[in-house]
Structure formats: structure tokens, C-alpha cells
Design a protein around this motif. Structure first.
Motif, PDB file in Angstrom:
ATOM      1  N   ALA A   1      27.830 -53.597  85.391  1.00 56.04           N
ATOM      2  CA  ALA A   1      27.719 -52.844  84.132  1.00 56.04           C
ATOM      3  C   ALA A   1      26.860 -51.592  84.335  1.00 56.04           C
ATOM      4  O   ALA A   1      25.977 -51.282  83.542  1.00 56.04           O
ATOM      5  CB  ALA A   1      27.159 -53.733  83.015  1.00 56.04           C
TER       6      ALA A   1
ATOM      7  N   CYS B   1      25.608 -47.866  84.433  1.00 56.05           N
ATOM      8  CA  CYS B   1      25.749 -46.669  83.611  1.00 56.05           C
ATOM      9  C   CYS B   1      24.414 -45.939  83.692  1.00 56.05           C
ATOM     10  O   CYS B   1      23.601 -46.229  84.570  1.00 56.05           O
ATOM     11  CB  CYS B   1      26.106 -47.044  82.168  1.00 56.05           C
ATOM     12  SG  CYS B   1      24.913 -48.129  81.369  1.00 56.05           S
TER      13      CYS B   1
ATOM     14  N   LEU C   1      23.489 -44.832  76.156  1.00 59.89           N
ATOM     15  CA  LEU C   1      24.110 -45.144  77.436  1.00 59.89           C
ATOM     16  C   LEU C   1      25.345 -44.280  77.620  1.00 59.89           C
ATOM     17  O   LEU C   1      26.105 -44.061  76.678  1.00 59.89           O
ATOM     18  CB  LEU C   1      24.541 -46.617  77.478  1.00 59.89           C
ATOM     19  CG  LEU C   1      23.441 -47.666  77.337  1.00 59.89           C
ATOM     20  CD1 LEU C   1      24.042 -49.056  77.439  1.00 59.89           C
ATOM     21  CD2 LEU C   1      22.365 -47.463  78.386  1.00 59.89           C
TER      22      LEU C   1
ATOM     23  N   THR D   1      32.994 -40.959  75.517  1.00 63.95           N
ATOM     24  CA  THR D   1      32.534 -41.075  74.121  1.00 63.95           C
ATOM     25  C   THR D   1      31.825 -39.787  73.695  1.00 63.95           C
ATOM     26  O   THR D   1      32.044 -39.284  72.592  1.00 63.95           O
ATOM     27  CB  THR D   1      31.598 -42.294  73.962  1.00 63.95           C
ATOM     28  OG1 THR D   1      32.281 -43.440  74.466  1.00 63.95           O
ATOM     29  CG2 THR D   1      31.212 -42.529  72.514  1.00 63.95           C
TER      30      THR D   1
ATOM     31  N   ARG E   1      31.592 -56.392  78.766  1.00 61.99           N
ATOM     32  CA  ARG E   1      31.404 -55.931  80.138  1.00 61.99           C
ATOM     33  C   ARG E   1      30.573 -56.887  81.005  1.00 61.99           C
ATOM     34  O   ARG E   1      30.970 -57.257  82.097  1.00 61.99           O
ATOM     35  CB  ARG E   1      30.670 -54.594  80.088  1.00 61.99           C
ATOM     36  CG  ARG E   1      31.214 -53.551  81.000  1.00 61.99           C
ATOM     37  CD  ARG E   1      30.510 -52.239  80.724  1.00 61.99           C
ATOM     38  NE  ARG E   1      30.817 -51.747  79.374  1.00 61.99           N
ATOM     39  CZ  ARG E   1      31.022 -50.470  79.076  1.00 61.99           C
ATOM     40  NH1 ARG E   1      30.940 -49.566  80.021  1.00 61.99           N
ATOM     41  NH2 ARG E   1      31.282 -50.088  77.848  1.00 61.99           N
TER      42      ARG E   1
ATOM     43  N   SER F   1      28.627 -43.866  80.366  1.00 58.74           N
ATOM     44  CA  SER F   1      29.303 -44.383  81.559  1.00 58.74           C
ATOM     45  C   SER F   1      30.277 -43.315  82.056  1.00 58.74           C
ATOM     46  O   SER F   1      29.968 -42.558  82.976  1.00 58.74           O
ATOM     47  CB  SER F   1      29.981 -45.705  81.191  1.00 58.74           C
ATOM     48  OG  SER F   1      30.706 -46.187  82.268  1.00 58.74           O
ATOM     49  N   THR F   2      31.447 -43.196  81.462  1.00 59.46           N
ATOM     50  CA  THR F   2      32.403 -42.158  81.888  1.00 59.46           C
ATOM     51  C   THR F   2      32.108 -40.817  81.215  1.00 59.46           C
ATOM     52  O   THR F   2      32.598 -39.780  81.666  1.00 59.46           O
ATOM     53  CB  THR F   2      33.833 -42.563  81.494  1.00 59.46           C
ATOM     54  OG1 THR F   2      33.876 -42.705  80.060  1.00 59.46           O
ATOM     55  CG2 THR F   2      34.236 -43.882  82.131  1.00 59.46           C
ATOM     56  N   GLY F   3      31.380 -40.844  80.116  1.00 58.66           N
ATOM     57  CA  GLY F   3      31.144 -39.612  79.347  1.00 58.66           C
ATOM     58  C   GLY F   3      32.232 -39.359  78.307  1.00 58.66           C
ATOM     59  O   GLY F   3      32.158 -38.392  77.542  1.00 58.66           O
TER      60      GLY F   3
HETATM   61  P1  AMP Z   1      31.553 -43.933  78.052  1.00 62.98           P
HETATM   62  O1  AMP Z   1      32.448 -43.390  76.981  1.00 62.98           O
HETATM   63  O2  AMP Z   1      32.315 -44.571  79.195  1.00 62.98           O
HETATM   64  O3  AMP Z   1      30.551 -42.902  78.550  1.00 62.98           O
HETATM   65  O4  AMP Z   1      30.721 -45.132  77.429  1.00 62.98           O
HETATM   66  C1  AMP Z   1      29.787 -44.855  76.443  1.00 62.98           C
HETATM   67  C2  AMP Z   1      29.772 -45.896  75.370  1.00 62.98           C
HETATM   68  O5  AMP Z   1      29.836 -47.202  75.901  1.00 62.98           O
HETATM   69  C3  AMP Z   1      28.486 -45.781  74.608  1.00 62.98           C
HETATM   70  O6  AMP Z   1      28.704 -46.083  73.262  1.00 62.98           O
HETATM   71  C4  AMP Z   1      27.597 -46.793  75.279  1.00 62.98           C
HETATM   72  O7  AMP Z   1      26.671 -47.332  74.366  1.00 62.98           O
HETATM   73  C5  AMP Z   1      28.583 -47.836  75.799  1.00 62.98           C
HETATM   74  N1  AMP Z   1      28.243 -48.275  77.169  1.00 62.98           N
HETATM   75  C6  AMP Z   1      28.485 -47.602  78.302  1.00 62.98           C
HETATM   76  N2  AMP Z   1      28.079 -48.303  79.383  1.00 62.98           N
HETATM   77  C7  AMP Z   1      27.592 -49.463  78.913  1.00 62.98           C
HETATM   78  C8  AMP Z   1      27.013 -50.623  79.521  1.00 62.98           C
HETATM   79  N3  AMP Z   1      26.869 -50.736  80.847  1.00 62.98           N
HETATM   80  N4  AMP Z   1      26.597 -51.614  78.721  1.00 62.98           N
HETATM   81  C9  AMP Z   1      26.737 -51.511  77.389  1.00 62.98           C
HETATM   82  N5  AMP Z   1      27.263 -50.451  76.742  1.00 62.98           N
HETATM   83  C10 AMP Z   1      27.687 -49.440  77.486  1.00 62.98           C
END
Ligand code: AMP
Length: 214
Positions: A91, A93, A160, A166, A10, A162-164
């Protein structure tokens, strides 16, 4: 020579347009090449590809003059000897507390329960829960924190988001946001004095690129 430390993924991808605005084009793709030191179109600028958590270390010890790293990494690492001229707004989040849907986090906090928290962000978590007056046992993990509450090893995680997606995929819910995260430009303070002009040029070009609406 100006050396810039970046991490793959990213941050690397989001940094390319900023570098381009500064007239710098990286000649190799780190996802395809095995090279760890990448040349650019400018003979006196090169890019190091290092682990995200190592970027502040390279810049602090002068292995790189500048670097780009998440605020999360900087807070965990500490920022001694680092000048932070710009929030690059990339990046983006947030760092949050997440728990299983059937764990009543708010109630546990209200009742003064001692919480088991799995995270790789031990410093950030320690400070956050100390400020809330919540007692925690911190369990240090290096990745895949989501598993810990599912197997009963922890009440919650700090990670972290981002979209939720995970969290959702692992039946966890975000129960509290700790802070917004984005990537920062960091500069070795000694390098800033010794190579003031070329470093300033890059900082100014980045600042200029950020001011232009997307
Ligand atoms: P998400 O499923 O989009 O909420 O992303 C969550 C996953 O991505 C988690 O395992 C985070 O550790 C990783 N993550 C999300 N945003 C970042 C970021 N800006 N930099 C590094 N890792 C991220």
C-alpha cells in the motif's frame, strides 16, 4: 488464538499473499461477507476486519495481537505499546501538500503567509509545518479533502497521493511531498511476550516472503 487486525481494501488485498506465505488462508472475502471476524484455515488464527484508523487501537488495547496499518495512521495515532517489527512495503504511497494550480504555494511559504490547510492528518501536518517554520490553521476533515481548496475553504490540503489521479481530477497539484508511506506490521508488546512462538513464526514468515523478489 492469534488475532490479526486488518482493514478492508488495499491493505487487506496486499496482505493476503503475505499471509499465504505464512501458511494462513482467510476463509471469507470481507468485500462480500458481512462478517467482521474471519476464520482462517488455521483453527488458532483469526482476522478482524476494522476501520483503517482503528487498527492501532485494537492492537494497542489487546483486542488483536497483531495488525497491519499504514505509517500515516501510526503517526497520527501514536505508537505507544506497539512493537513494529516490519515495513511490509505494501500500500505504498506518499503524503503530500496539494493546492490549486493558481495558488502560488512556494511564494506564500517564502512570504511567511499564514496558510489554511485542510486535512485528516492533523498531527503529521502540524509537525511538518512547524519544522518548516510555516504558520498554519489546520482544518480537520474526515475525507474528500480535495474539495476544500476548490470552494475557498483552505489554501491547500495534506493527503495521501498514489497515482495522482484524484488530485488531477480535482484540478489540484502536488506542491510538496511530506514523506513516503507504506504499511507496517504492528504487534501488541504484551502479546509478543505471552505468545512469543506463534507470533514470531508469523513475523518470520512475513519477513521471508518480503525477501523473495516479486
Ligand atoms: P490516487 O488517485 O491514486 O493518487 O489516490 C489518491 C486517493 O486514494 C486519495 O483519496 C488517498 O486518500 C487514497 N489513497 C492513496 N493511496 C492510499 C493508501 N496506500 N492507503 C489508503 N488510501 C490511499
Amino acid at each position: 488464538m492469534i488475532t490479526l487486525a486488518l482493514s478492508k481494501g488495499r491493505i487487506f488485498e496486499d496482505t493476503l499473499p503475505l499471509l499465504k506465505a505464512a501458511g494462513i488462508e482467510v476463509l471469507d472475502d470481507p468485500e462480500k461477507s458481512r462478517k467482521l471476524i474471519l476464520a482462517t484455515n488455521l483453527p488458532d488464527v483469526r482476522v478482524l476486519v476494522v476501520r483503517a484508523t482503528d487498527v492501532p487501537t485494537y492492537v494497542q488495547y489487546g483486542g488483536a495481537d497483531m495488525g497491519i496499518t499504514g505509517k500515516d495512521t501510526l503517526l497520527e495515532h501514536g505508537s505507544q505499546g506497539l512493537y513494529q517489527p516490519l515495513d511490509l512495503q505494501i500500500a505504498k504511497c506518499r503524503i503530500s501538500v496539494a493546492a490549486r494550480a493558481d495558488f502560488d504555494y512556494a511564494n506564500a511559504v517564502r512570504q511567511g503567509a499564514r496558510l489554511k490547510i485542510a486535512t485528516k492528518y492533523v498531527a503529521i501536518s502540524r509537525e511538518f509545518f512547524a519544522n518548516k517554520g510555516v504558520h498554519v490553521d489546520l482544518i480537520k476533515l474526515y475525507g474528500s479533502m480535495e474539495i476544500a481548496p476548490l470552494v475557498g475553504m483552505a489554501d491547500a490540503i495534506v493527503d495521501l497521493v498514489s497515482t495522482g489521479n484524484t488530485l488531477r481530477a480535482n484540478h489540484l497539484v502536488e506542491v510538496e511531498q511530506i514523506m513516503e508511506i507504506s504499511s507496517r506490521l504492528i504487534v501488541n508488546q504484551a502479546a509478543l511476550k505471552l505468545k512469543r512462538e506463534p507470533i514470531r513464526k508469523i513475523i518470520d514468515a512475513f519477513a521471508c516472503a518480503l525477501a523473495v523478489p516479486a
